[in-house]
Design an enzyme around this catalytic site. Structure first.
Site, PDB file in Angstrom:
ATOM      1  N   SER A 154      19.783  45.461  12.235  1.00 37.68           N
ATOM      2  CA  SER A 154      20.196  45.970  12.980  1.00 37.68           C
ATOM      3  C   SER A 154      21.267  46.888  12.094  1.00 37.68           C
ATOM      4  CB  SER A 154      20.666  45.346  14.502  1.00 37.68           C
ATOM      5  OG  SER A 154      20.845  46.524  14.932  1.00 37.68           O
TER       6      SER A 154
ATOM      7  N   ASP B  73      10.236  48.374  20.291  1.00 39.13           N
ATOM      8  CA  ASP B  73      11.976  48.456  19.804  1.00 39.13           C
ATOM      9  C   ASP B  73      12.595  49.698  20.787  1.00 39.13           C
ATOM     10  OD1 ASP B  73      14.777  48.614  19.341  1.00 39.13           O
ATOM     11  OD2 ASP B  73      13.882  47.883  17.157  1.00 39.13           O
TER      12      ASP B  73
ATOM     13  N   HIS C 167      13.936  44.770  20.095  1.00 35.36           N
ATOM     14  CA  HIS C 167      15.023  44.733  18.923  1.00 35.36           C
ATOM     15  C   HIS C 167      15.490  43.115  18.563  1.00 35.36           C
ATOM     16  CE1 HIS C 167      17.728  46.903  16.478  1.00 35.36           C
ATOM     17  NE2 HIS C 167      18.595  45.918  17.361  1.00 35.36           N
TER      18      HIS C 167
END
Length: 258
Positions: free
Chosen positions: A79, A204, A232
């Site tokens: 991320s 996601d 995610h």
């Protein structure tokens, strides 16, 4: 920063995402540390990285991380950590021999022809952060697990993983959201000469799998893997599948450098 070292193989550097800390990786260490040195770094302002950066911005954060990474490292970012890893690979190529992205892209915000998070969602998080820090973090962790078949337990696992470390500073959290909403590193990503791999979740909602064709255009030789039922945080929700991907990448890099 956790470090395990018993080898001369390339160092594996793991960078966490927004709102969390290095703790998210620690349950994986027993499975990936054998025969390899592993660094789990806290992004400045998160976890144990309490030293203050002046000014605190994207450039100073990338520079501080670069100071902690040995040359020729294998850098894996999740991320926000992936966004920072892309910048590290471009700006400090001697530090990053190969790059792995986990649910990360060079541009998180939705653009014309580029799937991503809507600007309104980012704005709502920024406003919520000012009103209720704890609630915002909890909501974000829940969103990270959204779509997974085990969403509730995944979110709980994320909370537990980060609980052993200090809460991130408000400055770092606010700046991190700004990085996600303002940084567009697509051209930087396209210029990378290091090998690139990635692991993404088909469910996601933050980094939609629909962005992968565009990523592939920027890096035609990159190898991307999609976990069909993951969201995610695939290393939490689909630990065996994620480990198989990660260990496969590490084995391939060892063979290439042998």
């Amino acid at each position: 920063m956790a470090e395990i070292s018993n080898t001369d193989k390339p160092v594996l550097v793991l960078l966490h995402g927004w709102g969390v800390n290095q703790g998210v990786w620690h349950t994986l260490l027993p499975d990936i540390a054998t025969g390899r040195r592993v660094l789990t770094l806290d992004i400045p302002g998160f976890g144990l990285a309490r030293d203050t950066l002046q000014p605190y911005n994207f450039d100073t954060v990338v520079a501080r991380l670069a100071e902690q990474i040995p040359d020729n490292s294998l850098v894996c970012g999740w991320s926000l950590g992936g966004l920072l890893a892309i910048a590290l690979a471009e700006r400090y190529p001697a530090r990053v021999a190969q790059l792995a992205l986990v649910a990360a892209t060079p541009c998180f915000l939705q653009q014309a022809g580029w799937p991503g998070m809507k600007a309104l969602v980012m704005q709502q998080f920024a406003e919520s952060l000012q009103r209720n820090l704890a609630q915002t973090i909890s909501r974000f962790l829940a969103i990270q697990a959204m779509g997974s078949l085990s969403a509730k337990s995944d979110a709980a696992a994320l909370k537990q993983a980060i609980a052993d470390y200090p809460q991130a500073s408000v400055e770092a959290l606010s700046a991190g959201l700004s990085f996600l909403s303002s940084q567009d590193l697509r051209q930087s990503f396209a210029r990378l000469t290091q090998p690139v791999v990635g692991c993404f979740g088909a469910l996601d909602s933050l980094v939609p799998a629909a962005v992968l064709p565009a990523l592939q255009q920027l890096q035609p030789k990159a190898k991307f893997n999609v976990l069909a039922k993951a969201s995610h945080a695939p290393f939490i929700s689909h630990r065996p599948d994620f480990l198989a991907w990660l260990l496969g990448w590490l084995a391939a890099t060892d063979q290439a450098s042998a």
